[in-house]
Design an enzyme around this catalytic site. Structure first.
Site, PDB file in Angstrom:
ATOM      1  N   VAL A  76      44.602  50.856  49.522  1.00  0.00           N
ATOM      2  CA  VAL A  76      44.965  51.546  48.284  1.00  0.00           C
ATOM      3  C   VAL A  76      44.404  52.960  48.320  1.00  0.00           C
ATOM      4  O   VAL A  76      43.217  53.158  48.598  1.00  0.00           O
ATOM      5  CB  VAL A  76      44.403  50.795  47.044  1.00  0.00           C
ATOM      6  N   ALA A 112      39.839  55.902  48.190  1.00  0.00           N
ATOM      7  CA  ALA A 112      40.692  54.869  48.773  1.00  0.00           C
ATOM      8  C   ALA A 112      39.827  53.660  49.096  1.00  0.00           C
ATOM      9  O   ALA A 112      38.595  53.748  49.096  1.00  0.00           O
ATOM     10  CB  ALA A 112      41.362  55.388  50.040  1.00  0.00           C
ATOM     11  N   LYS A 113      40.443  52.547  49.352  1.00  0.00           N
ATOM     12  CA  LYS A 113      39.700  51.353  49.765  1.00  0.00           C
ATOM     13  C   LYS A 113      40.683  50.396  50.413  1.00  0.00           C
ATOM     14  O   LYS A 113      41.894  50.457  50.140  1.00  0.00           O
ATOM     15  CB  LYS A 113      39.067  50.677  48.552  1.00  0.00           C
ATOM     16  N   GLY A 114      40.159  49.521  51.264  1.00  0.00           N
ATOM     17  CA  GLY A 114      41.034  48.557  51.898  1.00  0.00           C
ATOM     18  C   GLY A 114      40.364  47.204  51.983  1.00  0.00           C
ATOM     19  O   GLY A 114      39.158  47.073  51.745  1.00  0.00           O
ATOM     20  N   ASP A 138      32.532  48.320  54.854  1.00  0.00           N
ATOM     21  CA  ASP A 138      32.138  47.798  53.546  1.00  0.00           C
ATOM     22  C   ASP A 138      31.685  46.353  53.798  1.00  0.00           C
ATOM     23  O   ASP A 138      31.308  46.029  54.934  1.00  0.00           O
ATOM     24  CB  ASP A 138      33.317  47.891  52.551  1.00  0.00           C
TER      25      ASP A 138
END
Ligand code: NAD
Length: 431
Positions: free
Chosen positions: A75, A120-122, A161
């Site tokens: 995202v 952003a992050k996934g 993460d």
């Protein structure tokens, strides 16, 4: 012919908060800052929707010959200030809604410390503990290949993460580079040193927590060298924070991790506790120290409490019992909104995650810059630049909190949202 009055499309169901999950909490936080945004408030819907959200199928061959499909996400919440930036989480509970919230918090965090990144992050919904090393590599490579259409050194830069590490970043960098036909070290940060990683990255988040903690303590007349500290979580963030506070003369009186809670009024020997935790897999059983129950941790008398483990640890159930003057959020989202209000009423200063733990992404920014110039800085240089950025960011946020008489969390959102929306307004809408 009369024209219909067009309005913004209603928020679709997949963007609605699921109860008060992470995305719902984020939307509440945005609502709180709207009154402080002035003219920029007209752009506020930008913050309520991710710019781009990609769902990918991640099929792999398992070691036993089966083909198993996992679901992955990337995202990009906002890229007004620069490329997307944020970690990748491998966990069995990852959902699109959670990744959206984590991406949005990265937009806030990156703007709060003024690094030129969006948020952003996934994530991949998989329990990596159930995978062999080969399966983990195949999940990582297929996921990277699938999100390859939206990531890149100038587009969106992943990082580690929960349950991802330097090795996973090395595979991500290699996969992206293979697809591009050229080595692109700047596509991810948190890489091993031999692949363009940065000195100081591993300790950066804890060092940032300590730096911001010192600055906040000074503002409330608390002498760190005379203070008592309690830390929940003794991993990367909690362990480094505890060590730096102890080195500054503070007494770290309590440490809790997944194995148990240890307490010593005179202060725990942190290097010895780290050695014990490494040997025994946790802090439980350390001597000299008293063992406390999990719940007793919240009654420990201290000056600075550092939650550095999981989200939603400080809730309305324990916020009234906390006997600290200041809470320094090393973890992401450790305090629920109700607990926040209780702590505010009780005059406990909460230094929010979006500034307190921003040291990690700050040194990720340094890593990215070093990769582009292929020139690597010394650790002293990195630490000095990190401290300067964190101190300046905290000073600006403190001033806004004083000016508007709001909590540090709201102040951080005001500073960050103004920066994001100002960039958005300057860029304008295309077409
Ligand atoms: P880590 O895996 O290194 O350490 C986590 C620690 O939490 C371990 O000591 C573990 O024993 C403890 N823990 C787990 N379950 C617990 C429980 N139920 N009760 C008490 N302790 C428990 O993780 P980390 O990198 O230190 O991350 C900790 C938090 O900080 C997470 O919220 C993470 O998102 C956040 N964070 C990390 C970074 C980073 O650079 N590592 C940056 C920003 C934010």
């Amino acid at each position: 012919m009369s024209r219909q009055v067009l309005t913004t499309a209603p928020i679709p169901s997949y963007l609605q908060p699921e109860g008060l999950g992470p995305w719902g909490i984020y939307l509440q936080q945005v609502d709180r800052v709207l009154p402080y945004l002035g003219e920029l408030a007209r752009w506020a819907d930008t913050l309520r929707r991710p710019k781009r959200a990609l769902i990918v199928d991640v099929p792999i061959h398992m070691d036993d010959g089966r083909i198993v499909h996992f679901e992955g996400y990337r995202v990009q919440h906002n890229t007004s200030r620069g490329p997307g930036k944020g970690g990748v989480r491998f966990h069995q509970d990852v959902t699109l809604s959670e990744v959206m919230a984590l991406a949005a918090w990265m937009s806030i965090k990156n703007a709060a410390v003024n690094v030129p990144f969006g948020g952003a992050k996934g994530g991949v919904r998989v329990d990596p503990k159930q995978l062999s090393l080969g399966e983990l590599e195949r999940v990582t490579r297929r996921y990277t290949s699938e999100i390859g259409i939206i990531i890149g050194p100038h587009k969106d830069i992943p990082a580690p993460d929960v349950n991802t590490n330097e090795q996973v970043m090395a595979w991500m960098m290699d996969t992206y580079s293979m697809n591009e036909g050229a080595t692109a070290t700047g596509v991810v940060t948190g890489k091993p040193l031999d692949l363009g990683g940065s000195l100081g990255r591993r300790e950066a988040t804890g060092r940032g927590v300590f730096t911001v903690g010192q600055a906040a303590a000074q503002r409330i007349g608390l002498d760190v060298a005379q203070s008592r500290v309690a830390v929940q979580g003794f991993g990367n963030v909690g362990g480094v924070s505890a060590r730096l506070f102890a080195q500054a003369g503070a007494r770290v009186v309590a440490v809790q991790d997944h194995s148990g809670t240890v307490y010593r009024e005179a202060g725990l020997d942190i290097p010895a506790l780290q050695a014990h935790a490494a040997r025994h897999g946790g802090v439980a059983g350390f001597a000299p120290a008293e063992a406390l129950t999990v719940d007793q941790f919240w009654d420990v008398e201290c000056d600075i409490l550092i939650p550095a483990a999981l989200e939603a640890q400080i809730t309305e159930a324990n916020a009234g019992r906390i006997r600290a003057r200041m809470i320094l959020e090393g973890a992401n989202g450790p305090t629920t909104p109700l607990a926040d209000d209780i702590l505010h009423e009780r005059n406990v200063l909460v230094v929010p995650d979006v500034i307190a733990n921003a040291g990690g992404v700050t040194v990720s920014y340094f890593e990215w810059v070093q990769d582009f110039s292929s020139y690597f800085w010394s650790e002293d240089e990195i630490n000095a630049r990190l401290v300067r950025i964190m101190q300046e960011a905290f000073a600006a946020i403190w001033q806004v909190a004083q000016d508007h008489k709001v909590s540090l969390r709201t102040a951080t959102y005001i500073v960050a949202c103004q920066r994001i929306l100002h960039a958005r307004a300057l860029r304008g809408l295309y077409p």
